[in-house]
Motif scaffolding. Structure first.
Motif, mmCIF file in Angstrom:
data_model
loop_
_atom_site.group_PDB
_atom_site.id
_atom_site.type_symbol
_atom_site.label_atom_id
_atom_site.label_comp_id
_atom_site.label_asym_id
_atom_site.label_seq_id
_atom_site.Cartn_x
_atom_site.Cartn_y
_atom_site.Cartn_z
ATOM 1 N N GLY A 111 14.837 23.303 48.216
ATOM 2 C CA GLY A 111 14.781 21.887 48.535
ATOM 3 C C GLY A 111 16.110 21.172 48.537
ATOM 4 N N GLN A 112 17.044 21.625 47.709
ATOM 5 C CA GLN A 112 18.331 20.952 47.617
ATOM 6 C C GLN A 112 19.320 21.827 46.851
ATOM 7 O OE1 GLN A 112 16.972 17.499 45.480
ATOM 8 N NE2 GLN A 112 17.323 18.409 43.499
ATOM 9 N N ILE A 113 20.582 21.436 46.893
ATOM 10 C CA ILE A 113 21.614 22.010 46.037
ATOM 11 C C ILE A 113 22.243 20.833 45.304
ATOM 12 C CG2 ILE A 113 23.806 23.272 45.911
ATOM 13 C CD1 ILE A 113 22.958 24.720 48.494
ATOM 14 N N ASP A 114 22.097 20.805 43.990
ATOM 15 C CA ASP A 114 22.572 19.675 43.194
ATOM 16 C C ASP A 114 24.017 19.829 42.744
ATOM 17 O OD1 ASP A 114 19.921 18.176 42.778
ATOM 18 O OD2 ASP A 114 19.438 20.219 42.123
ATOM 19 N N VAL A 115 24.431 21.074 42.532
ATOM 20 C CA VAL A 115 25.772 21.339 42.008
ATOM 21 C C VAL A 115 26.407 22.467 42.814
ATOM 22 C CG1 VAL A 115 27.128 22.046 40.002
ATOM 23 C CG2 VAL A 115 25.068 20.650 39.674
ATOM 24 N N LEU A 116 27.614 22.224 43.299
ATOM 25 C CA LEU A 116 28.405 23.254 43.962
ATOM 26 C C LEU A 116 29.663 23.486 43.147
ATOM 27 C CD1 LEU A 116 29.453 25.088 46.269
ATOM 28 C CD2 LEU A 116 30.301 22.998 47.390
ATOM 29 N N VAL A 117 29.896 24.727 42.754
ATOM 30 C CA VAL A 117 31.141 25.094 42.074
ATOM 31 C C VAL A 117 31.944 25.983 43.015
ATOM 32 C CG1 VAL A 117 32.218 26.156 40.063
ATOM 33 C CG2 VAL A 117 30.029 24.961 39.814
ATOM 34 N N ASN A 118 33.019 25.437 43.548
ATOM 35 C CA ASN A 118 33.936 26.189 44.411
ATOM 36 C C ASN A 118 34.915 26.951 43.524
ATOM 37 O OD1 ASN A 118 33.183 25.380 47.153
ATOM 38 N ND2 ASN A 118 33.869 23.333 46.572
ATOM 39 N N ASN A 119 34.547 28.169 43.177
ATOM 40 C CA ASN A 119 35.359 28.955 42.248
ATOM 41 C C ASN A 119 36.051 30.140 42.913
ATOM 42 O OD1 ASN A 119 36.093 30.089 39.440
ATOM 43 N ND2 ASN A 119 34.853 31.715 40.330
ATOM 44 N N ALA A 120 35.518 30.648 44.016
ATOM 45 C CA ALA A 120 36.096 31.839 44.657
ATOM 46 C C ALA A 120 37.562 31.614 44.991
ATOM 47 C CB ALA A 120 35.311 32.176 45.925
ATOM 48 N N GLY A 121 38.390 32.575 44.628
ATOM 49 C CA GLY A 121 39.822 32.460 44.913
ATOM 50 C C GLY A 121 40.535 33.772 44.697
ATOM 51 N N ILE A 122 41.689 33.886 45.324
ATOM 52 C CA ILE A 122 42.502 35.101 45.203
ATOM 53 C C ILE A 122 43.964 34.727 45.038
ATOM 54 C CG2 ILE A 122 40.917 36.474 46.617
ATOM 55 C CD1 ILE A 122 42.998 36.206 48.897
ATOM 56 N N THR A 123 44.768 35.708 44.650
ATOM 57 C CA THR A 123 46.223 35.541 44.617
ATOM 58 C C THR A 123 46.867 36.675 45.406
ATOM 59 O OG1 THR A 123 46.396 36.820 42.554
ATOM 60 C CG2 THR A 123 46.248 34.416 42.360
ATOM 61 N N ARG A 124 47.980 36.361 46.026
ATOM 62 C CA ARG A 124 48.856 37.342 46.662
ATOM 63 C C ARG A 124 50.279 36.866 46.406
ATOM 64 N NH1 ARG A 124 44.650 39.420 46.809
ATOM 65 N NH2 ARG A 124 43.651 40.644 48.447
ATOM 66 N N ASP A 125 50.732 37.090 45.168
ATOM 67 C CA ASP A 125 51.982 36.488 44.710
ATOM 68 C C ASP A 125 53.209 37.216 45.216
ATOM 69 O OD1 ASP A 125 50.296 34.838 43.319
ATOM 70 O OD2 ASP A 125 50.675 35.760 41.358
ATOM 71 N N ASN A 126 54.251 36.448 45.492
ATOM 72 C CA ASN A 126 55.559 36.994 45.834
ATOM 73 C C ASN A 126 56.535 35.843 45.986
ATOM 74 O OD1 ASN A 126 57.377 39.103 46.343
ATOM 75 N ND2 ASN A 126 55.894 40.134 47.671
ATOM 76 N N LEU A 127 57.817 36.159 45.858
ATOM 77 C CA LEU A 127 58.839 35.164 46.133
ATOM 78 C C LEU A 127 58.818 34.814 47.612
ATOM 79 C CD1 LEU A 127 61.746 36.636 43.968
ATOM 80 C CD2 LEU A 127 60.223 34.734 43.382
ATOM 81 N N ILE A 128 59.266 33.630 47.954
ATOM 82 C CA ILE A 128 59.125 33.130 49.318
ATOM 83 C C ILE A 128 59.797 34.034 50.348
ATOM 84 C CG2 ILE A 128 61.169 31.642 49.106
ATOM 85 C CD1 ILE A 128 57.921 30.876 51.091
ATOM 86 N N ASP A 129 60.914 34.644 49.974
ATOM 87 C CA ASP A 129 61.617 35.489 50.941
ATOM 88 C C ASP A 129 60.943 36.837 51.145
ATOM 89 O OD1 ASP A 129 62.346 36.168 48.332
ATOM 90 O OD2 ASP A 129 64.273 37.006 48.957
ATOM 91 N N LYS A 130 59.948 37.134 50.287
ATOM 92 C CA LYS A 130 59.230 38.400 50.403
ATOM 93 C C LYS A 130 57.758 38.219 50.760
ATOM 94 C CE LYS A 130 62.240 40.668 47.021
ATOM 95 N NZ LYS A 130 62.313 41.340 45.691
ATOM 96 N N MET A 131 57.301 36.990 50.794
ATOM 97 C CA MET A 131 55.890 36.732 51.077
ATOM 98 C C MET A 131 55.613 36.959 52.554
ATOM 99 S SD MET A 131 53.643 33.369 50.082
ATOM 100 C CE MET A 131 53.891 33.708 48.320
ATOM 101 N N THR A 132 54.582 37.761 52.834
ATOM 102 C CA THR A 132 54.259 38.057 54.226
ATOM 103 C C THR A 132 53.342 36.985 54.807
ATOM 104 O OG1 THR A 132 52.287 39.354 53.674
ATOM 105 C CG2 THR A 132 54.402 40.530 53.744
ATOM 106 N N GLU A 133 53.313 36.908 56.112
ATOM 107 C CA GLU A 133 52.430 35.959 56.771
ATOM 108 C C GLU A 133 50.969 36.271 56.472
ATOM 109 O OE1 GLU A 133 51.550 34.033 61.214
ATOM 110 O OE2 GLU A 133 52.838 35.808 61.009
ATOM 111 N N SER A 134 50.643 37.553 56.394
ATOM 112 C CA SER A 134 49.257 37.931 56.118
ATOM 113 C C SER A 134 48.844 37.512 54.712
ATOM 114 C CB SER A 134 49.062 39.440 56.301
ATOM 115 O OG SER A 134 49.878 40.163 55.394
ATOM 116 N N ASP A 135 49.767 37.594 53.745
ATOM 117 C CA ASP A 135 49.466 37.155 52.389
ATOM 118 C C ASP A 135 49.291 35.636 52.332
ATOM 119 O OD1 ASP A 135 49.445 39.675 51.333
ATOM 120 O OD2 ASP A 135 51.476 39.594 50.513
ATOM 121 N N TRP A 136 50.094 34.925 53.103
ATOM 122 C CA TRP A 136 49.936 33.478 53.207
ATOM 123 C C TRP A 136 48.575 33.133 53.818
ATOM 124 C CZ3 TRP A 136 52.116 28.816 51.985
ATOM 125 C CH2 TRP A 136 51.677 27.708 52.719
#
Length: 244
Positions: free
Chosen positions: A77-102
């Motif tokens: 009938g309804q959804i009363d509470v939504l928790v947006n928790n799904a998430g990932i990390t693909r860490d790296n320094l900016i000069d090494k971060m790939t476009e796909s990781d971004w």
């Protein structure tokens, strides 16, 4: 605290997400829908909690999200509470971060939140109430070395949440949107960190320890319940004072 509430939690298979699912279930939610791509890690949830339903869901799949929300609302009938928790990390320094990781981090952490909220918020506005809780991070408020992509998404969900708090209530509906910004928390994402990193982070935290997933779940429970009925558009840091 959650009697008569239908709650949906993304990223519900492990860590903070699973703890939120279990906490909501113990607080007598009518139904908790635990969503994740890893069904194997959720196999025992329905056995432990009769008010939990597990659902395989990729938050990046807009059509899949739309269909899942349609089926859930048709059944409950309804959804009363939504928790947006799904998430990932693909860490790296900016000069090494790939476009796909971004791109991947943007898709899951930012667009995934958009997809879920866009699918559920209109129904909440129609019914006149609802609570949307999105997991940000102290990295989203204060940045961190090597996490340009992650920080951008966690700052982005804060901006979206503040916009939603204004947008969803503009016609009188009691639809609230808030963020939780965890600090250094014991989860599967931190279990393999070197001891020197853990010691460094805990030494910077006034309470001198890592947080527990339950600390975050307790905050989510508060924001999901009527006890927070006059709180919207806020970012609550649960970080032991790491960022003050």
């Amino acid at each position: 605290m959650l009697t008569d509430k239908v709650c949906l939690v993304t990223g519900g298979a492990q860590g903070i997400g699973r703890c939120i699912v279990e906490t909501f279930a113990r607080q007598n939610a009518t139904r908790v829908i635990a969503c994740d791509m890893n069904m194997g890690m959720m196999a025992d949830l329905e056995q432990q909690f009769p008010n939990v339903t597990t659902l395989e869901l990729n938050v990046c799949d807009r059509d899949g999200v739309t269909e899942a929300v349609r089926k859930i609302t048709a059944q409950y009938g309804q959804i009363d509470v939504l928790v947006n928790n799904a998430g990932i990390t693909r860490d790296n320094l900016i000069d090494k971060m790939t476009e796909s990781d971004w791109d991947l981090v943007m898709d899951v952490n930012l667009k995934g939140v958009f997809n879920m909220t866009q699918a559920i918020a209109p129904t909440m506005m129609q019914t006149g109430s609802g609570s949307i809780i999105t997991m940000s991070s102290v990295v989203g408020t204060d940045g961190n070395i090597g996490q340009t992509n992650y920080a951008a998404t966690k700052a982005g969900v804060i901006a979206m949440t503040k916009s939603w708090a204004k947008e969803f209530a503009r016609k009188g509906a009691q639809v609230r949107a808030n963020c939780i910004a965890p600090g250094f928390i014991e989860t599967p994402m931190t279990v393999d960190l070197p001891e020197k990193v853990i010691n460094h982070m805990t030494s910077k935290t006034p309470l001198q320890r890592m947080g527990k997933a339950q600390d975050i779940a307790n905050c989510a429970l508060f924001l999901a319940s009527a006890q927070s009925s006059f709180i919207t558009g806020q970012v609550i840091k649960v970080d032991g004072g790491l960022v003050i």
